[in-house]
Design a protein around this motif. Structure first.
Motif, PDB file in Angstrom:
ATOM      1  N   VAL A 184       1.049  -0.903   0.187  1.00  0.00           N
ATOM      2  CA  VAL A 184       0.553   0.095   0.294  1.00  0.00           C
ATOM      3  C   VAL A 184       0.677   1.833   0.023  1.00  0.00           C
ATOM      4  CG1 VAL A 184      -0.214   0.484   2.223  1.00  0.00           C
ATOM      5  CG2 VAL A 184      -1.593   1.096   0.579  1.00  0.00           C
ATOM      6  N   SER A 185       1.646   1.460   0.747  1.00  0.00           N
ATOM      7  CA  SER A 185       2.145   2.096   0.873  1.00  0.00           C
ATOM      8  C   SER A 185       3.739   2.641  -0.828  1.00  0.00           C
ATOM      9  CB  SER A 185       3.694   2.150   2.064  1.00  0.00           C
ATOM     10  OG  SER A 185       3.625   2.479   2.773  1.00  0.00           O
ATOM     11  N   ALA A 186       4.023   1.285  -1.488  1.00  0.00           N
ATOM     12  CA  ALA A 186       4.042   1.565  -2.436  1.00  0.00           C
ATOM     13  C   ALA A 186       3.524   2.093  -3.665  1.00  0.00           C
ATOM     14  CB  ALA A 186       4.937   0.203  -3.373  1.00  0.00           C
ATOM     15  N   LEU A 187       2.197   1.445  -3.786  1.00  0.00           N
ATOM     16  CA  LEU A 187       1.426   2.326  -4.435  1.00  0.00           C
ATOM     17  C   LEU A 187       1.256   3.964  -4.602  1.00  0.00           C
ATOM     18  CD1 LEU A 187      -1.401  -0.934  -4.653  1.00  0.00           C
ATOM     19  CD2 LEU A 187      -0.139   0.134  -6.432  1.00  0.00           C
ATOM     20  N   ALA A 188       1.081   3.924  -3.034  1.00  0.00           N
ATOM     21  CA  ALA A 188       0.611   5.359  -2.693  1.00  0.00           C
ATOM     22  C   ALA A 188       1.467   5.979  -2.978  1.00  0.00           C
ATOM     23  CB  ALA A 188       0.891   5.848  -1.113  1.00  0.00           C
ATOM     24  N   SER A 189       3.168   5.185  -3.010  1.00  0.00           N
ATOM     25  CA  SER A 189       4.417   6.681  -3.333  1.00  0.00           C
ATOM     26  C   SER A 189       4.049   6.907  -4.829  1.00  0.00           C
ATOM     27  CB  SER A 189       5.386   5.215  -3.010  1.00  0.00           C
ATOM     28  OG  SER A 189       5.357   4.992  -1.688  1.00  0.00           O
ATOM     29  N   PHE A 190       3.480   5.077  -5.874  1.00  0.00           N
ATOM     30  CA  PHE A 190       3.570   5.981  -7.234  1.00  0.00           C
ATOM     31  C   PHE A 190       2.396   6.905  -7.348  1.00  0.00           C
ATOM     32  CE2 PHE A 190       1.699   4.101 -11.083  1.00  0.00           C
ATOM     33  CZ  PHE A 190       2.887   4.182 -12.134  1.00  0.00           C
ATOM     34  N   SER A 191       1.257   6.564  -7.003  1.00  0.00           N
ATOM     35  CA  SER A 191       0.419   7.757  -7.117  1.00  0.00           C
ATOM     36  C   SER A 191       1.019   9.368  -6.658  1.00  0.00           C
ATOM     37  CB  SER A 191      -1.247   7.180  -6.841  1.00  0.00           C
ATOM     38  OG  SER A 191      -1.869   7.835  -6.884  1.00  0.00           O
ATOM     39  N   GLY A 192       1.692   9.304  -5.664  1.00  0.00           N
ATOM     40  CA  GLY A 192       2.241  10.526  -5.568  1.00  0.00           C
ATOM     41  C   GLY A 192       2.980  11.126  -6.431  1.00  0.00           C
ATOM     42  N   ILE A 193       3.731  10.433  -7.150  1.00  0.00           N
ATOM     43  CA  ILE A 193       4.597  10.534  -7.930  1.00  0.00           C
ATOM     44  C   ILE A 193       3.857  11.495  -9.407  1.00  0.00           C
ATOM     45  CG2 ILE A 193       6.668   9.659  -9.531  1.00  0.00           C
ATOM     46  CD1 ILE A 193       7.474   7.958  -7.288  1.00  0.00           C
ATOM     47  N   LEU A 194       3.086  10.267  -9.817  1.00  0.00           N
ATOM     48  CA  LEU A 194       1.563  10.477 -10.710  1.00  0.00           C
ATOM     49  C   LEU A 194       1.231  12.169 -10.459  1.00  0.00           C
ATOM     50  CD1 LEU A 194      -0.079   7.289 -11.823  1.00  0.00           C
ATOM     51  CD2 LEU A 194       1.806   8.993 -12.541  1.00  0.00           C
ATOM     52  N   ILE A 195       1.309  12.225  -9.141  1.00  0.00           N
ATOM     53  CA  ILE A 195       0.361  13.507  -9.292  1.00  0.00           C
ATOM     54  C   ILE A 195       1.449  14.446  -9.038  1.00  0.00           C
ATOM     55  CG2 ILE A 195       0.489  13.395  -6.548  1.00  0.00           C
ATOM     56  CD1 ILE A 195      -2.740  14.207  -8.484  1.00  0.00           C
ATOM     57  N   SER A 196       2.938  14.436  -9.308  1.00  0.00           N
ATOM     58  CA  SER A 196       3.360  15.590  -9.252  1.00  0.00           C
ATOM     59  C   SER A 196       4.023  15.777 -10.614  1.00  0.00           C
ATOM     60  CB  SER A 196       5.168  15.270  -8.153  1.00  0.00           C
ATOM     61  OG  SER A 196       5.149  14.045  -8.663  1.00  0.00           O
ATOM     62  N   SER A 197       3.425  14.885 -11.081  1.00  0.00           N
ATOM     63  CA  SER A 197       3.860  14.478 -12.786  1.00  0.00           C
ATOM     64  C   SER A 197       2.999  15.271 -13.212  1.00  0.00           C
ATOM     65  CB  SER A 197       3.840  13.332 -13.257  1.00  0.00           C
ATOM     66  OG  SER A 197       3.761  13.797 -14.439  1.00  0.00           O
ATOM     67  N   ARG A 198       1.710  15.027 -12.806  1.00  0.00           N
ATOM     68  CA  ARG A 198       0.253  16.029 -13.351  1.00  0.00           C
ATOM     69  C   ARG A 198       0.534  17.913 -13.299  1.00  0.00           C
ATOM     70  NH1 ARG A 198      -3.505  17.191 -16.005  1.00  0.00           N
ATOM     71  NH2 ARG A 198      -5.761  17.622 -15.317  1.00  0.00           N
ATOM     72  N   LEU A 199       0.795  17.940 -11.339  1.00  0.00           N
ATOM     73  CA  LEU A 199       0.771  19.135 -11.198  1.00  0.00           C
ATOM     74  C   LEU A 199       2.190  19.924 -12.175  1.00  0.00           C
ATOM     75  CD1 LEU A 199       0.127  19.078  -7.632  1.00  0.00           C
ATOM     76  CD2 LEU A 199      -1.403  19.370  -9.443  1.00  0.00           C
ATOM     77  N   GLY A 200       3.009  19.290 -12.401  1.00  0.00           N
ATOM     78  CA  GLY A 200       4.377  19.957 -13.102  1.00  0.00           C
ATOM     79  C   GLY A 200       4.643  20.008 -11.525  1.00  0.00           C
ATOM     80  N   SER A 201       4.917  19.674 -10.512  1.00  0.00           N
ATOM     81  CA  SER A 201       5.611  20.169  -9.793  1.00  0.00           C
ATOM     82  C   SER A 201       5.647  19.524  -8.009  1.00  0.00           C
ATOM     83  CB  SER A 201       5.329  22.084  -8.717  1.00  0.00           C
ATOM     84  OG  SER A 201       4.376  22.039  -8.030  1.00  0.00           O
ATOM     85  N   ALA A 202       6.624  19.419  -7.519  1.00  0.00           N
ATOM     86  CA  ALA A 202       6.335  18.363  -6.469  1.00  0.00           C
ATOM     87  C   ALA A 202       6.210  18.877  -4.949  1.00  0.00           C
ATOM     88  CB  ALA A 202       7.479  17.161  -5.817  1.00  0.00           C
ATOM     89  N   GLN A 203       4.911  18.829  -4.797  1.00  0.00           N
ATOM     90  CA  GLN A 203       4.357  19.466  -3.495  1.00  0.00           C
ATOM     91  C   GLN A 203       4.575  18.783  -2.466  1.00  0.00           C
ATOM     92  OE1 GLN A 203       3.127  22.793  -3.782  1.00  0.00           O
ATOM     93  NE2 GLN A 203       1.739  22.485  -6.741  1.00  0.00           N
TER      94      GLN A 203
END
Lengths: 505, 325
Positions: free
Chosen positions: B227-246
């Motif tokens: 579950v942590s790995a999937l949350a991590s992966f999803s978090g990386i995708l959202i930073s890609s979507r937003l264009g910045s890692a918040q």
């Protein structure tokens, strides 16, 4: 003859399609002890739950009357108000609260909400004295033995000043002298006009204590007799309705070589670290043999088999399979070595309630039934149905949820789970607990079949007739030690019970 | 053909995960009062946002089926995004390696710690993961002092922002494609593999599972890592979507994912649950959030709705379980 004070008339209760009680009537007279006896599943506990309001009015048919007035209890609180106090087999109490708090639970003496602890402790002491419990009332329950806890439960019931006392197997955890104290209390209450309903399988106790005996079988009332008009033999016959010898299908099976041996097994007591609950136990079992582990509750019999299986921690102990030492650190190792353990409480750790019959039956085997870790449903179902046929499990569909089955059929599913692992040594801890007589007979038959196939069986049971009827040899445990060993025919029920209680070889 | 037919009937009739279809339909009718809601762009947007919730909710389904919870996913989501960004921008990792390393390391670290404290020390999951939630959030906001990692490499942004058949009526965002693939794989694994069966058994009755020879501890710990790995992966995708890692992204994310799982019909009692239900649950959560904005419900009120929905879904679960008995 005294007046009838409490009546239950024509009580019937169904669970889904199963009739648990059919038209049962009992009556209780003032200052009388009425015993209700019957096999497990005969309906005794159900009847008492109707009386206590655990099954509320409307969920059964028939009437309850006290002093002729009809009662409709919606909850246990209602029946308590009417003067009925229950003492259950499995007592629910707060282990970390004091004895006094447990006695007055929900009923603490108080002045407008402020608890007067001095009064609480004084009054609690009156009740503990009454039941012969010599322990400070501020002690927490956890520090007491099971039998002392049972005495607290009785003290709690007495503190309610009941008119009617219902005791469900109250002596199962008591020592003989503690039981005597309880009997004296009941006799004294009787003189004060308090009536008791006493449920027990222990017939000697019942014949000593009761004025009348009502026998239930398969949810029906068979008879109510005065004590003077009955005997143990007659009562047993009416309870099981078949001669005792016929109940156990024991066969002579050639007994082979030793399969399994345990030596010097030690297990620490779960409640106190300073004590051992299993203290140097050793025994062996041969192929085709049925070995009975005899002992009272608290003798360490369950802990012995659980420790062998790696389900609980061993302090020490050597295990041997075919004479060679074997290492078992956990249940996984045990299964791999050819051991299987049917545990005491199938609801707690025998099956998975969310699973259907197939998934439960294959639980210890699904990894082997899979191909490259991928489940093959058809292969699982055919494995499950093989055992459903072989041991005659009654069900509509292999995908039925296990909770839809009767207790006996649930137990057979759990047994299938273990048979699927093809064990060489099968440990059975109370294999027939809470199942009806018919299913019991089938389980006995099955155990005999397994012995004939050469499986070494180790069996634990609280019902001595069952062990005497089934086993080739007995190892008697008392206070965590092996007290004696007897061959079939060398000891009857009484002798084994004496060995188990006295701890002498 | 007959089996397929039966499967369809099974799915439509009396299957608990389908319970969400009705509220979903009602929500859609209400939100359609704004024509933008049913527009192609908005639907694509909803699907994309659903994916960010769903990917973690897959792991959360496994988690709840196994009888536990993880509250730290929102913080881990932010942590992994920032870590991935820093690996690319400061350590010079190529995009693919940064994604892989951030997913694996964050998953192992936080999942491992959660699993250790729950299954070796014996803390309740709620407590252990509440603590790691604060630890993860604390580290990431501390290091960044509240600032995002920005800018990110251009190739990286394409993953979260890009689509297959862009501009056509079959436009399919990469993120949706990834989520669907992970969904299919995980649904299959839960139902059809030995690992999935073991997880169900553990959640159904951990003692029975242990006595049947299942290694309950290591499997439970592996679920925390998953579950942590999937949350991590999803978090990386959202930073890609937003264009910045918040560092402050994903606050309340744990509640969204848990709600998606529960709304999707997975039992809080453990032992059973489905990925398809979770997908619908995630879709519902995202649709409601999106629609509320479109019909001009203030974002300040939206959290209230989320709370009510979660309460209703959990109550439904309990009522259903009572009914079963």
């Amino acid at each position: 003859m005294n007046d009838t004070v409490l009546e239950m008339n024509g009580i019937s209760k169904r669970f889904g399609g199963v009739a648990a009680l059919s038209d049962v009537s009992i009556d209780l007279r003032e200052g009388e002890i009425l015993a209700i006896v019957g096999e497990n599943g005969a309906g005794k506990s159900t009847l008492m739950k109707v009386l206590s309001g655990s099954y509320p009015a409307g969920s059964y048919t028939g009437t309850i009357r006290i002093d002729g007035a009809e009662q409709r209890f919606a909850s246990p609180a209602d029946s308590e108000k009417a003067g009925i106090a229950m003492i259950y087999q499995e007592i629910s109490m707060h282990l970390d609260a004091s004895i006094a708090e447990n006695i007055f639970l929900g009923n603490l003496p108080n002045a407008s909400g402020v608890i007067n602890w001095k009064t609480v402790y004084e009054k609690a002491r009156q009740y503990t004295d009454m039941v012969g419990l010599n322990v400070p009332v501020r002690q927490t329950l956890r520090k007491l033995s099971a039998s002392q806890q049972q005495l607290v439960a009785i003290a709690r019931a007495l503190s309610r000043n009941p008119r009617f006392l219902v005791l469900d197997e109250p002596t199962s955890t008591l020592t003989e002298s503690e039981a005597d104290v309880l009997f004296n209390i009941l006799f004294r209450l009787k003189e004060r006009g308090i009536s008791s309903i006493y449920i027990s399988h222990k017939l000697k106790e019942v014949l000593y204590l009761a004025d009348r005996i009502t026998i239930l079988r398969d949810g029906r009332k068979i008879s109510t007799r005065q004590i003077a008009e009955t005997s143990i033999d007659l009562t047993v016959e009416e309870m099981v309705n078949r001669k005792i010898d016929e109940m156990y299908p024991k066969r002579a099976v050639p007994i082979g070589e030793e399969v399994f041996r345990v030596e010097n097994l030690e297990v620490v007591h779960p409640l106190t670290n300073s004590k051992l609950i299993v203290d140097g136990v050793g025994f062996s079992v041969r192929s085709g043999e049925i070995l009975g582990l005899v002992g009272l509750v608290g003798s360490g019999r369950s802990e012995t088999v659980n420790a062998i299986f790696g389900a609980i921690r061993r302090k020490s102990g050597e295990l041997f399979l075919d004479g060679r030492p074997v290492r078992i650190r956990n249940p996984r190792d045990a299964i791999r070595s050819g051991l299987a353990l049917l545990t005491e409480d199938r609801k707690k750790d025998g099956f998975v309630a969310a699973f259907n019959v197939t998934l439960n039956a294959t639980l210890a085997r699904f990894r082997q039934l899979a191909r490259h870790s991928v489940i093959d449903r058809r292969r699982e179902e055919s494995a499950a149905s093989e055992y459903v046929d072989k041991i005659n499990i009654k069900l509509r569909d292999l995908r039925d949820n296990i909770l839809q089955l009767s207790g006996g059929n649930q137990q057979k599913v759990v047994l299938s789970k273990w048979l699927m692992t093809r064990p060489r040594v099968l440990f059975l801890d109370e294999p027939t607990r809470g199942i009806d007589v018919g299913a019991k007979a089938q389980i006995y038959e099955l155990i005999c079949d397994l012995a004939q196939e050469g499986i070494a069986v180790v069996m634990i049971s609280s019902e001595l007739p069952e062990l005497v009827g089934m086993c080739d040899r007995f190892v008697v445990l008392s206070e965590g030690k092996v007290a004696a060993e007897r061959q079939r025919g060398e000891a009857d029920e009484e002798a084994l019970l004496r060995l188990a209680t006295l701890g002498m070889g | 053909m007959k089996r397929v037919g039966k499967a369809i009937v099974d799915v439509v009739l009396g299957v608990r995960e389908m319970g969400v279809l009705i509220p979903l339909a009602i929500a859609m009718v209400i939100f359609s009062s704004n024509p933008i809601f049913m527009s192609r762009d908005n639907i694509i947007n909803i699907l994309r946002n659903t994916s960010f919730v769903f990917i973690t909710a897959i792991g959360m389904t496994y988690m709840i089926v196994s009888g536990a919870f993880d509250l730290s996913v929102g913080a881990v989501y932010a942590f992994a995004g920032v870590m991935c960004g820093k690996l690319m921008m400061e350590a010079g990792f190529p995009v693919w390696l940064a994604i892989l390393a951030a997913t694996a390391l964050t998953g192992l670290a936080f999942g491992g710690v959660n699993g250790f404290f729950v299954h070796k020390v014996g803390l309740p999951p709620m407590l252990a993961t509440l603590a790691t939630m604060n630890i993860a959030r604390g580290i990431v906001t501390g290091i960044q002092q509240g600032n995002p990692v920005y800018p990110l490499p251009e190739g990286f942004a394409a993953i979260g922002q890009g689509s297959l058949f862009k501009g056509s009526s079959f436009e399919l965002p990469f993120v949706v494609l990834i989520a669907v693939s992970l969904g299919v794989l995980s649904a299959w694994a839960l139902k059809k593999t030995v690992y999935g069966r073991a997880i169900c058994a553990i959640g159904g009755n951990i003692e029975t599972a242990r006595l049947a020879g299942i290694s309950t501890k290591s499997i439970s710990i592996s679920v925390f890592i998953l579950v942590s790995a999937l949350a991590s992966f999803s978090g990386i995708l959202i930073s890609s979507r937003l264009g910045s890692a918040q560092p402050n992204v994903g606050v309340g994310y744990e509640m969204q994912t848990i709600a998606a799982v529960v709304i999707g019909g997975t039992s809080l009692q453990g032992g059973r649950g489905t990925i398809i239900g979770t997908a619908l649950g995630a879709l519902f959560m995202t649709t409601v959030a999106n629609g509320m904005t479109l019909i001009r419900i203030s974002p300040f009120w939206q959290q209230l709705v989320l709370g009510v929905v979660l309460l209703a879904a959990c109550s439904m679960d309990y009522v259903r379980n009572q009914f079963r008995k």
